[in-house]
Design an enzyme around this catalytic site. Structure first.
Site, PDB file in Angstrom:
ATOM      1  N   CYS A  16      -9.008  27.809 -20.077  1.00  0.00           N
ATOM      2  CA  CYS A  16      -8.885  29.251 -20.273  1.00  0.00           C
ATOM      3  C   CYS A  16     -10.243  29.932 -20.373  1.00  0.00           C
ATOM      4  O   CYS A  16     -11.240  29.314 -20.723  1.00  0.00           O
ATOM      5  CB  CYS A  16      -8.142  29.572 -21.574  1.00  0.00           C
ATOM      6  SG  CYS A  16      -6.505  28.884 -21.656  1.00  0.00           S
ATOM      7  N   GLY A  42      -9.802  29.158 -15.308  1.00  0.00           N
ATOM      8  CA  GLY A  42      -8.339  29.124 -15.296  1.00  0.00           C
ATOM      9  C   GLY A  42      -7.821  29.899 -14.114  1.00  0.00           C
ATOM     10  O   GLY A  42      -8.112  31.086 -13.987  1.00  0.00           O
ATOM     11  N   ASN A 117      -8.838  30.677 -26.035  1.00  0.00           N
ATOM     12  CA  ASN A 117      -9.404  29.567 -25.266  1.00  0.00           C
ATOM     13  C   ASN A 117      -9.519  28.385 -26.212  1.00  0.00           C
ATOM     14  O   ASN A 117     -10.178  28.481 -27.242  1.00  0.00           O
ATOM     15  CB  ASN A 117     -10.784  29.960 -24.715  1.00  0.00           C
ATOM     16  CG  ASN A 117     -11.478  28.833 -23.974  1.00  0.00           C
ATOM     17  OD1 ASN A 117     -12.684  28.813 -23.851  1.00  0.00           O
ATOM     18  ND2 ASN A 117     -10.724  27.873 -23.455  1.00  0.00           N
ATOM     19  N   GLY A 118      -8.883  27.286 -25.852  1.00  0.00           N
ATOM     20  CA  GLY A 118      -8.903  26.105 -26.708  1.00  0.00           C
ATOM     21  C   GLY A 118      -7.512  25.525 -26.818  1.00  0.00           C
ATOM     22  O   GLY A 118      -6.617  25.896 -26.047  1.00  0.00           O
ATOM     23  N   TYR A 257     -20.015  20.400 -16.595  1.00  0.00           N
ATOM     24  CA  TYR A 257     -19.149  20.843 -15.500  1.00  0.00           C
ATOM     25  C   TYR A 257     -18.476  22.202 -15.694  1.00  0.00           C
ATOM     26  O   TYR A 257     -18.415  22.992 -14.754  1.00  0.00           O
ATOM     27  CB  TYR A 257     -18.067  19.768 -15.263  1.00  0.00           C
ATOM     28  CG  TYR A 257     -17.048  20.156 -14.229  1.00  0.00           C
ATOM     29  CD1 TYR A 257     -17.423  20.364 -12.903  1.00  0.00           C
ATOM     30  CD2 TYR A 257     -15.716  20.354 -14.570  1.00  0.00           C
ATOM     31  CE1 TYR A 257     -16.486  20.736 -11.937  1.00  0.00           C
ATOM     32  CE2 TYR A 257     -14.773  20.721 -13.620  1.00  0.00           C
ATOM     33  CZ  TYR A 257     -15.164  20.919 -12.306  1.00  0.00           C
ATOM     34  OH  TYR A 257     -14.261  21.291 -11.370  1.00  0.00           O
TER      35      TYR A 257
END
Ligand code: SF4
Length: 483
Positions: A16, A42, A117-118, A257
């Site tokens: 996300c 995402g 996010n997470g 990445y």
């Protein structure tokens, strides 16, 4: 349908990206731009929720930001000077529209929208408890647990309720929340997932990465600190530290990445970090070769670093087409195997007769690495040596990154020698965990690592309550079955 992008399909995927802006004319259009810059985090769905001082407005849809938020009527309907947004690849919960964020609820204290996010590692347990107490969930997303914990908290103010709710969750969360009383940003006490703050004019912005600030012309102000909550409203910007201080453990894979190379994460340029990782890799695992070839696109900065350190020329030995979607309808069975070459093709004239060092960021299942090595051999490479800019990925992530189950991770099943045979390379080497920390300017403290590196080491920085419960349940069932 045929997948044309096997390189990307065998990667860990960030789940996300979030973005929020306070006090901007046409706030939703800034959010759309910001989300566009976060699209790599995402790609399954996107959503924006705005507040116009009286009402909340929401638009959530499957697919990319472009295509959903490039229409005037959509942006105009998202009225207001404050808005938050989210791009999503599903972690917890299916990809159905009801799971697309921002999630929104009308609480007793007013409207409440959340973009997360997470991933919460005790969401299932909390959900069961909330269900028993009468909470009715609208989605299967772990994020909705936060809404119910806020709704059922015994505290008075919305902020106290939020602190109470977040005090009960485990795992990773970088949140932007929209309420009638202002915009709120919050990062878990370990700071596992990134969250930055910026400004443009009188507007305040929060975003997963600095690149989202760049695209709207905002300046980076600072990281939201691990465990920090920031409330922005007409009274100004207020920062709270409601949780006990802990050693921060930001995700090390953001540098390897996930983040865009033009972002700055934890105060460090991701591009520079990746070049340093490549240089460290060249020092740790040198090889005699003619050219260094990156696996596009994510292997490029590490390959530059490897090349500069080793003195072996950097060459683009794999060319990527930018005009191919993720899938392609194959006209017939005979050309099925050709589809993978639509997106990536070996630069035959360059590769023929050369000893090649291939640089990639990671090996997940290993299927991609095998294909790339074969692509080099088919193009006439004399030797193919693979160098990987991260340590072997041996463990799953429970903090908002899509990882296959452990049994499907190549490095969890094989040692490096067996992996070398599996991908059919002449040699294979990974950067060491200490080398990775060195490249990021740290000296790893094994007793208290300064970052989350659990997918390499298995050293998870939080409890994994849901996993433990699941394992206990499975063991219990096995015991019952064996009686
Ligand atoms: Fe990042 Fe790996 Fe930790 Fe997940 S387990 S947060 S991918 S370092």
């Amino acid at each position: 349908m045929l997948t044309t992008d096997p390189f990307e399909d065998d990667k860990l995927r960030e789940e996300c990206g979030v973005f929020g802006i306070w006090n901007a004319d046409g706030a939703a259009s800034f959010v759309a731009l910001g989300l566009h810059a976060l699209q790599h985090r995402g790609q399954e769905a996107a959503g924006i929720t705005s507040f116009d001082g009286t009402s909340f407005h929401s638009h959530r849809a499957a697919g990319h930001v472009a295509g959903n938020f490039d229409k005037d009527e959509v942006i105009r309907a998202l009225a207001g000077r404050t808005a938050i947004g989210h791009v999503r690849y599903s972690t917890t919960g299916s990809s159905a529209l009801r799971n697309v964020q921002p999630l929104f609820a009308e609480l007793a204290q007013g409207g409440f929208a959340v973009a997360h996010n997470g991933n919460l590692s005790n969401a299932m347990k909390l959900r069961r408890t909330l269900n028993r107490r009468g909470s009715i969930f609208q989605s299967t997303s772990d994020t909705e647990v936060i809404i119910h914990l806020v709704a059922t908290s015994s505290h008075n103010s919305l902020i106290d309720r939020l602190v109470d709710a977040l005090g009960q969750v485990e795992g990773a969360y970088s949140l932007v929340l929209l309420t009638e009383h202002g915009l709120v940003a919050c990062r878990d006490p370990l700071g596992i997932r990134p969250l930055v703050m910026g400004r443009v004019g009188d507007s305040v912005i929060f975003a997963s990465e600095t690149v989202a600030l760049d695209v709207i012309g905002a300046r980076f102000e600072r990281d939201v600190a691990p465990g920090e909550m920031i409330v922005v409203n007409d009274s100004g910007v207020r920062s709270f530290r409601p949780f006990a201080a802990e050693q921060a453990r930001p995700c090390i894979f953001e540098h390897v990445y996930f983040s865009r190379p033009d972002s700055v994460v934890d105060g460090t340029s991701v591009y520079e970090s990746r070049k340093k990782i490549g240089a460290e890799l060249a020092q740790e695992s040198p090889v005699e070769a003619d050219i260094v070839v990156p696996v596009p696109d994510s292997g490029v900065p590490a390959a530059l670093g490897f090349s500069q350190e080793s003195g072996i020329p950097f060459e683009l030995g794999i060319i990527r087409s930018h005009y191919v979607g993720r899938t392609f309808i194959q006209p017939n069975q005979e050309v099925r195997h050709l589809g993978v070459k639509l997106k990536h093709n070996a630069n035959h004239a360059l590769i023929k007769g050369k000893r090649v060092v291939l640089i990639d960021d990671s090996i997940v299942r290993g299927t991609t690495s095998h294909k790339i090595v074969q692509m080099m051999r088919d193009a006439g490479a004399r030797e193919v040596h693979m160098r990987i800019a991260s340590p072997p990925t041996r463990h799953s992530c429970f903090y908002g990154v899509d990882t296959p189950e452990r049994a499907k991770l190549l490095a969890a099943q094989m040692d490096v020698e067996s992996m070398t045979k599996f991908i059919n390379a002449d040699s294979l080497a990974f950067i060491s965990i200490d080398g990775l920390y060195r490249a990021l300017g740290d000296h790893r403290n094994p007793a208290a690592p300064q970052r989350c590196d659990a997918c390499f080491t298995g050293d998870y920085p939080t409890r994994l309550t849901d996993l433990t419960d699941k394992n206990a349940e499975a063991t219990g069932l096995a015991l019952v079955a064996s009686r």
